[in-house]
Scaffold this motif. Structure first.
Motif, PDB file in Angstrom:
ATOM      1  N   THR A  57       0.740  -1.230   0.154  1.00 34.71           N
ATOM      2  CA  THR A  57      -0.021  -0.004   0.109  1.00 34.71           C
ATOM      3  C   THR A  57       0.998   1.233   0.144  1.00 34.71           C
ATOM      4  O   THR A  57       1.990   1.152   0.445  1.00 34.71           O
ATOM      5  CB  THR A  57      -1.079   0.043   1.092  1.00 34.71           C
ATOM      6  N   SER A  58       0.165   2.354  -0.367  1.00 33.87           N
ATOM      7  CA  SER A  58       0.728   3.606  -0.273  1.00 33.87           C
ATOM      8  C   SER A  58       0.314   4.689   0.640  1.00 33.87           C
ATOM      9  O   SER A  58      -0.780   4.642   0.535  1.00 33.87           O
ATOM     10  CB  SER A  58       0.814   4.265  -1.868  1.00 33.87           C
ATOM     11  N   VAL A  59       1.139   5.239   1.330  1.00 37.88           N
ATOM     12  CA  VAL A  59       0.803   6.187   2.506  1.00 37.88           C
ATOM     13  C   VAL A  59       1.375   7.509   2.219  1.00 37.88           C
ATOM     14  O   VAL A  59       2.381   7.714   1.755  1.00 37.88           O
ATOM     15  CB  VAL A  59       0.972   5.452   3.880  1.00 37.88           C
ATOM     16  N   ARG A  60       1.029   8.475   2.729  1.00 41.68           N
ATOM     17  CA  ARG A  60       1.540   9.768   3.023  1.00 41.68           C
ATOM     18  C   ARG A  60       2.434   9.898   3.845  1.00 41.68           C
ATOM     19  O   ARG A  60       2.229   9.457   5.229  1.00 41.68           O
ATOM     20  CB  ARG A  60       0.414  10.881   3.200  1.00 41.68           C
ATOM     21  N   PRO A  61       3.781  10.094   3.545  1.00 49.23           N
ATOM     22  CA  PRO A  61       4.868  10.072   4.349  1.00 49.23           C
ATOM     23  C   PRO A  61       4.573  11.139   5.849  1.00 49.23           C
ATOM     24  O   PRO A  61       4.990  10.889   6.817  1.00 49.23           O
ATOM     25  CB  PRO A  61       6.149  10.443   3.850  1.00 49.23           C
ATOM     26  N   HIS A  62       3.955  12.230   5.510  1.00 55.38           N
ATOM     27  CA  HIS A  62       3.960  13.143   6.718  1.00 55.38           C
ATOM     28  C   HIS A  62       2.802  12.504   7.548  1.00 55.38           C
ATOM     29  O   HIS A  62       2.920  12.490   8.877  1.00 55.38           O
ATOM     30  CB  HIS A  62       3.387  14.479   6.201  1.00 55.38           C
ATOM     31  N   ARG A  63       1.686  11.794   7.088  1.00 54.91           N
ATOM     32  CA  ARG A  63       0.627  11.220   8.027  1.00 54.91           C
ATOM     33  C   ARG A  63       1.369   9.819   8.714  1.00 54.91           C
ATOM     34  O   ARG A  63       1.207   9.851   9.988  1.00 54.91           O
ATOM     35  CB  ARG A  63      -0.413  10.659   7.213  1.00 54.91           C
ATOM     36  N   TYR A  64       2.250   9.378   7.765  1.00 45.49           N
ATOM     37  CA  TYR A  64       2.787   8.039   8.688  1.00 45.49           C
ATOM     38  C   TYR A  64       3.880   8.747   9.809  1.00 45.49           C
ATOM     39  O   TYR A  64       3.977   8.005  11.076  1.00 45.49           O
ATOM     40  CB  TYR A  64       3.882   7.465   7.544  1.00 45.49           C
TER      41      TYR A  64
END
Length: 156
Positions: free
Chosen positions: A46-53
């Motif tokens: 899956t792909s996530v937003r790095p700032h959210r992670y």
């Protein structure tokens, strides 16, 4: 030994040396100018937003339904999870920030204001690429933070 997703994530982040400096994500940048981090969750890639992670790693709490992260620092690839850079809020607050900072289509002077998606992404990639090539070099990064093209000729 395989590197954990968290360790792999932080290996893609360049932390500025100053107390208030940005943490720049040096991985993939999507066509919207924000980073993309790929990991395996629940048996799927899956792909996530790095700032959210980064924010969820720091707080230990996922964002609530409908909650967004507001880039207080106005640098789309910044993942520094503290109130001077990222804060949780609503989409309405995020849009009000945009107007307040002059980043909307009728904005005044901010670098990211009213630019198309392609230019927005190109600016994020230029910042990422400069950080990858030169590390945390203030002389190179500061113009990119402020929207000045270091390759552009000067008038004087």
């Amino acid at each position: 030994m395989q590197q954990s997703a968290v360790d792999r994530f932080w290996s893609k982040v360049l932390k500025g040396p100053g107390l208030d400096d940005h943490y720049l994500f040096l991985g993939a940048v999507a066509d919207d100018g924000y980073g993309r981090y790929f990991l395996r969750q629940d048996g799927r890639d899956t792909s996530v937003r790095p700032h959210r992670y980064a924010y969820e790693l720091a707080t230990g709490v996922p964002l609530a339904e409908g909650e967004v992260l507001r880039h207080v620092c106005n640098i789309p690839i910044c993942v520094r999870p503290d109130p001077g850079h990222l804060i949780a809020g609503t989409q309405r607050e995020n849009m009000l920030d945009r107007v307040w900072d002059g980043r909307h289509a009728n904005g005044a002077t901010w670098r990211w204001r009213g630019v198309g998606r392609e230019i927005f992404a190109a600016r994020s990639r230029a910042l990422r690429d400069a950080a990858l090539e030169h590390g945390w070099n203030q002389d190179i990064l500061n113009p990119l933070f402020s929207g000045i093209d270091p390759e552009a000729p000067t008038l004087f």
